[in-house]
Structures are given as structure tokens and as C-alpha cells.
Design a protein around this motif. Structure first.
Motif, PDB file in Angstrom:
ATOM      1  N   HIS A 117       6.639  -4.369  -7.087  1.00 15.10           N
ATOM      2  CA  HIS A 117       5.291  -4.700  -6.629  1.00 15.10           C
ATOM      3  C   HIS A 117       4.978  -6.190  -6.736  1.00 15.10           C
ATOM      4  CE1 HIS A 117       4.320  -4.552 -10.938  1.00 15.10           C
ATOM      5  NE2 HIS A 117       3.225  -5.219 -10.626  1.00 15.10           N
ATOM      6  N   VAL A 146       1.117  -6.681  -5.123  1.00 20.28           N
ATOM      7  CA  VAL A 146       0.202  -5.556  -4.953  1.00 20.28           C
ATOM      8  C   VAL A 146       0.138  -4.815  -6.286  1.00 20.28           C
ATOM      9  CG1 VAL A 146       0.669  -5.303  -2.484  1.00 20.28           C
ATOM     10  CG2 VAL A 146       2.015  -3.982  -4.125  1.00 20.28           C
ATOM     11  N   ASP A 150      -0.208   0.958  -5.761  1.00 16.08           N
ATOM     12  CA  ASP A 150      -0.304   0.716  -4.317  1.00 16.08           C
ATOM     13  C   ASP A 150       1.065   0.644  -3.654  1.00 16.08           C
ATOM     14  OD1 ASP A 150      -3.034   0.765  -4.388  1.00 16.08           O
ATOM     15  OD2 ASP A 150      -3.279  -1.421  -4.355  1.00 16.08           O
ATOM     16  N   ARG A 153       1.509   4.445  -3.144  1.00 16.00           N
ATOM     17  CA  ARG A 153       0.495   5.067  -2.283  1.00 16.00           C
ATOM     18  C   ARG A 153       0.483   4.469  -0.874  1.00 16.00           C
ATOM     19  NH1 ARG A 153      -4.519   5.326  -5.225  1.00 16.00           N
ATOM     20  NH2 ARG A 153      -3.946   3.203  -5.700  1.00 16.00           N
ATOM     21  N   SER A 154       0.674   3.154  -0.781  1.00 18.02           N
ATOM     22  CA  SER A 154       0.517   2.461   0.504  1.00 18.02           C
ATOM     23  C   SER A 154       1.632   1.443   0.749  1.00 18.02           C
ATOM     24  CB  SER A 154      -0.832   1.744   0.537  1.00 18.02           C
ATOM     25  OG  SER A 154      -1.881   2.616   0.213  1.00 18.02           O
ATOM     26  N   THR A 157       1.384  -1.303   3.423  1.00 22.35           N
ATOM     27  CA  THR A 157       0.518  -2.471   3.268  1.00 22.35           C
ATOM     28  C   THR A 157       1.117  -3.515   2.334  1.00 22.35           C
ATOM     29  OG1 THR A 157      -0.719  -1.519   1.410  1.00 22.35           O
ATOM     30  CG2 THR A 157      -1.529  -1.032   3.644  1.00 22.35           C
TER      31      THR A 157
END
Length: 188
Positions: A117, A146, A150, A153-154, A157
Motif C-alpha cells: 500500500h 493508500v 483500501d 477493498r479498492s 483506485t
């Protein structure tokens, strides 16, 4: 024999794993069979739990289809032990993809790919990894960073840098990186 993508999530709601599968466009109609090691009833960081689930769903390792392991957070802890064990028991392991498995050393006789991340997690994890990550695997880190959850989950993005083995870094999303890794590996 079709490839089985074994997904071992972290300690979180199963709905987040569904968000992940949707974001990476891995639904049940895909060419890759998906086997999720549930984390809402048993500890995903336990290799014994994961191995029991796999043997129940796929059968004996030597008779099972080829597998590609994909884990997130605490799920990487379980897969770090399961993947080499599955291979040692005669299973075909196509690789291991670890999302934010910070602090978990990874090695094995198969390609290993790490997605992080942020840049610090990528850098500090690289210090623990065996040669399989740098020689046959790849790395991705989100930039800008991020939130940990996240990335799961995403991933569509999470923009960042993907460093394939022996190639120039590519600016892409974590989801696009994962799609390429999964589909390229499944085609083997």
C-alpha cells in the motif's frame, strides 16, 4: 486442468473480499476457478486451517489442479506456509501473490509477487524476501500511498509502480497489475 486461484483474505468482513474480487474483475464466470479460504470462522493466519480447507475443496495436492495463491494481510501469513507445503506434498504451485504481507518473509520454488500500500512497506518487505521475488516475481507499491484496507477493498483506485522481474517499472493500478499476473499465470 483449469487453474485455481486460492484467495486467503485478512481478518475483515467477507464483503471486502467480494469488493476485491469485483474490482479485479474476478467473478465466478471467469476462466479461473476461485477458492476462498474463509476468515470469518477460522484464523486465516493458521496454515492448518487453510490446508484443511484446500484438501476438502481440491482433494489431495498431487491430484489437484494447479493453484495460484493470493493473500492479503494476515492471509499472507497462512499462505507463506501453505504454498511451500502444498508444493512439497506434490501440488502444482504456479505462484504466490501477497498484498500487504508486511513483516512476512516469503520464499519458495515458484514466482512470488508482492503488492504494497506504500513505498515503505514495499522497501522493508524486500529486506525479508528470498531470491524468488527478485528473480521470478514482481513488486508493486501504491504511490501516492493508500490505506492498508483500501489496497484490498479498492485495488482499482491504488495507482502506483509495478516492477516486473527484469523489466522497466510501469505506472499502473494494483487491479491492472493483479489482472495481468493472474491471467498470465493461469495461461501457463
Amino acid at each position: 486442468m483449469a487453474t485455481v486461484l486460492v484467495v486467503c483474505p485478512g481478518v475483515h468482513s467477507p464483503q471486502l473480499t467480494e469488493c476485491f474480487l469485483t474490482a479485479v474483475a474476478l467473478d465466478r464466470a471467469n476462466t479461473v476457478q476461485i477458492c476462498i479460504i474463509p476468515g470469518d470462522r477460522q484464523p486465516v493466519y493458521s496454515p492448518l486451517h487453510g490446508l484443511r480447507v484446500l484438501q476438502h475443496r481440491l482433494g489431495a495436492p498431487w491430484a489437484a489442479p494447479p493453484v495460484l495463491f493470493l493473500g492479503f494481510s494476515a492471509g499472507v501469513v497462512g499462505l507463506a506456509a501453505i504454498a511451500p507445503l502444498w508444493k512439497a506434498l506434490g501440488g502444482t504451485v504456479l505462484g504466490l501473490i501477497a498484498l500487504d504481507g508486511w513483516g512476512v518473509p516469503l520464499s519458495g520454488p515458484f514466482p512470488i509477487h508482492r503488492l504494497s500500500h506504500d513505498r515503505f512497506t514495499d522497501w522493508s518487505s524486500a529486506l525479508l524476501d528470498g531470491p524468488a521475488v527478485s528473480a521470478r516475481g514482481s513488486r508493486f507499491y501504491a504511490e501516492p500511498a493508500v490505506a492498508h484496507l483500501d489496497l484490498w477493498r479498492s485495488p482499482h483506485t491504488a495507482m502506483g509502480w509495478w516492477q516486473p522481474a527484469s523489466a522497466t517499472p510501469v505506472r499502473t493500478t494494483a487491479a491492472a497489475c493483479l489482472q495481468t499476473l493472474i491471467h498470465t499465470t493461469a495461461a501457463l
